[in-house]
Design a protein around this motif. Sequence first.
Motif, PDB file in Angstrom:
ATOM      1  N   ARG A   1      -6.709  18.488  -2.375  1.00  0.00           N
ATOM      2  CA  ARG A   1      -7.361  17.735  -1.439  1.00  0.00           C
ATOM      3  C   ARG A   1      -6.432  16.278  -1.394  1.00  0.00           C
ATOM      4  N   ILE A   2      -6.435  15.921  -2.584  1.00  0.00           N
ATOM      5  CA  ILE A   2      -5.853  14.271  -2.832  1.00  0.00           C
ATOM      6  C   ILE A   2      -4.132  14.652  -2.241  1.00  0.00           C
ATOM      7  N   ARG A   3      -3.483  15.289  -2.889  1.00  0.00           N
ATOM      8  CA  ARG A   3      -2.109  15.716  -2.440  1.00  0.00           C
ATOM      9  C   ARG A   3      -1.926  15.902  -0.971  1.00  0.00           C
ATOM     10  N   ASP A   4      -2.821  16.678  -0.379  1.00  0.00           N
ATOM     11  CA  ASP A   4      -2.763  17.049   1.205  1.00  0.00           C
ATOM     12  C   ASP A   4      -3.004  15.611   1.948  1.00  0.00           C
ATOM     13  N   TRP A   5      -3.939  14.689   1.176  1.00  0.00           N
ATOM     14  CA  TRP A   5      -4.285  13.502   2.123  1.00  0.00           C
ATOM     15  C   TRP A   5      -3.032  12.559   2.064  1.00  0.00           C
ATOM     16  N   LEU A   6      -2.546  12.598   0.947  1.00  0.00           N
ATOM     17  CA  LEU A   6      -1.292  11.547   0.530  1.00  0.00           C
ATOM     18  C   LEU A   6      -0.020  11.967   1.514  1.00  0.00           C
ATOM     19  N   THR A   7      -0.023  13.151   1.672  1.00  0.00           N
ATOM     20  CA  THR A   7       1.082  13.998   2.552  1.00  0.00           C
ATOM     21  C   THR A   7       0.772  13.545   4.063  1.00  0.00           C
TER      22      THR A   7
ATOM     23  N   VAL B   1       1.088  -1.216  -0.042  1.00  0.00           N
ATOM     24  CA  VAL B   1       0.062   0.012   0.144  1.00  0.00           C
ATOM     25  C   VAL B   1       1.015   1.349  -0.071  1.00  0.00           C
ATOM     26  N   ARG B   2       2.011   1.247   0.834  1.00  0.00           N
ATOM     27  CA  ARG B   2       2.651   2.532   1.004  1.00  0.00           C
ATOM     28  C   ARG B   2       3.363   2.569  -0.168  1.00  0.00           C
ATOM     29  N   ASN B   3       3.939   1.695  -0.868  1.00  0.00           N
ATOM     30  CA  ASN B   3       4.673   1.694  -2.289  1.00  0.00           C
ATOM     31  C   ASN B   3       3.842   2.327  -3.263  1.00  0.00           C
ATOM     32  N   ALA B   4       2.728   1.858  -3.342  1.00  0.00           N
ATOM     33  CA  ALA B   4       1.688   2.465  -4.636  1.00  0.00           C
ATOM     34  C   ALA B   4       1.338   3.781  -4.252  1.00  0.00           C
ATOM     35  N   LEU B   5       1.018   4.034  -2.969  1.00  0.00           N
ATOM     36  CA  LEU B   5       0.974   5.512  -2.846  1.00  0.00           C
ATOM     37  C   LEU B   5       1.740   6.571  -2.696  1.00  0.00           C
ATOM     38  N   ASP B   6       3.303   6.050  -2.572  1.00  0.00           N
ATOM     39  CA  ASP B   6       4.236   6.868  -2.544  1.00  0.00           C
ATOM     40  C   ASP B   6       4.391   7.247  -4.046  1.00  0.00           C
ATOM     41  N   GLN B   7       4.281   6.126  -5.133  1.00  0.00           N
ATOM     42  CA  GLN B   7       4.460   6.347  -6.448  1.00  0.00           C
ATOM     43  C   GLN B   7       3.337   7.136  -7.096  1.00  0.00           C
ATOM     44  N   LEU B   8       1.913   7.237  -6.329  1.00  0.00           N
ATOM     45  CA  LEU B   8       0.948   8.090  -6.696  1.00  0.00           C
ATOM     46  C   LEU B   8       1.304   9.482  -6.447  1.00  0.00           C
ATOM     47  N   GLN B   9       1.847   9.480  -5.267  1.00  0.00           N
ATOM     48  CA  GLN B   9       2.192  11.000  -4.568  1.00  0.00           C
ATOM     49  C   GLN B   9       3.386  11.569  -5.467  1.00  0.00           C
ATOM     50  N   THR B  10       4.364  10.801  -5.709  1.00  0.00           N
ATOM     51  CA  THR B  10       5.400  11.365  -6.762  1.00  0.00           C
ATOM     52  C   THR B  10       4.798  11.774  -8.031  1.00  0.00           C
ATOM     53  N   SER B  11       3.926  10.774  -8.633  1.00  0.00           N
ATOM     54  CA  SER B  11       3.478  11.281 -10.097  1.00  0.00           C
ATOM     55  C   SER B  11       2.572  12.393  -9.920  1.00  0.00           C
ATOM     56  N   LEU B  12       1.696  12.567  -8.885  1.00  0.00           N
ATOM     57  CA  LEU B  12       0.822  13.828  -8.896  1.00  0.00           C
ATOM     58  C   LEU B  12       1.489  15.137  -8.603  1.00  0.00           C
ATOM     59  N   ALA B  13       2.637  14.899  -8.002  1.00  0.00           N
ATOM     60  CA  ALA B  13       3.633  16.227  -7.745  1.00  0.00           C
ATOM     61  C   ALA B  13       4.072  16.891  -8.926  1.00  0.00           C
ATOM     62  N   ASN B  14       4.019  16.169 -10.204  1.00  0.00           N
ATOM     63  CA  ASN B  14       4.315  16.946 -11.556  1.00  0.00           C
ATOM     64  C   ASN B  14       3.163  16.778 -12.167  1.00  0.00           C
ATOM     65  N   VAL B  15       2.739  18.200 -12.392  1.00  0.00           N
ATOM     66  CA  VAL B  15       1.377  18.312 -13.287  1.00  0.00           C
ATOM     67  C   VAL B  15       1.335  17.807 -14.799  1.00  0.00           C
ATOM     68  N   GLU B  16       2.567  17.383 -15.238  1.00  0.00           N
ATOM     69  CA  GLU B  16       2.618  16.814 -16.691  1.00  0.00           C
ATOM     70  C   GLU B  16       2.207  15.278 -16.391  1.00  0.00           C
ATOM     71  N   ASN B  17       2.464  14.780 -15.448  1.00  0.00           N
ATOM     72  CA  ASN B  17       2.216  13.227 -15.256  1.00  0.00           C
ATOM     73  C   ASN B  17       0.916  12.370 -15.019  1.00  0.00           C
TER      74      ASN B  17
END
Length: 162
Positions: free
Chosen positions: A141-147, A109-125
């Motif tokens: 909201r999603i970025r804040d929750w993941l953080t 779970v943590r790995n998948a959410l880390d990958q998602l968080q990293t991808s969402l940090a870049n608007v082009e991804n």
Amino acid sequence: MAREEVDREDLLREATALVERAELHVEGFAEPIFIGFRRDGCGSVYFGADPAWHFNTRLELRRAFVDGRLIKAESGRLAALERRRTEREVQLVRSNLSDEQMQAMLARVRNALDQLQTSLANVENHTLVGQSPAGVDILRRIRDWLTALPRDLVAASSPHAR
């Protein structure tokens, strides 16, 4: 329980318990990602039809659907419920996850959410496919929750959204 399984419904339209929700196409993920939040703040993340992760307000894993198995948290432990079909019924057979299996699940779970968080940090991804309701900054909201999610995820004391 239904004897026939069907693909996940249109979550963006039908997951009304998640009062803020969005569907995204995210680089690095083969399936669309759906993320939503209940009125009380409980979050859910679907990576296509499988896996799906559900958290309580304390950001603890409370339920999941992984590799075709239902997972639920009870007393800080995880248990798998597998469907077994007979001619007359569908049974849910429970098996408690070992410490190693539980840690592997939480790491997944943590790995998948880390990958998602990293991808969402870049608007082009990523591309926002849709959201409900309109006018909410759902990506923030999603970025804040993941953080806010803790580095070391834990199983909830109950599978319920409280």
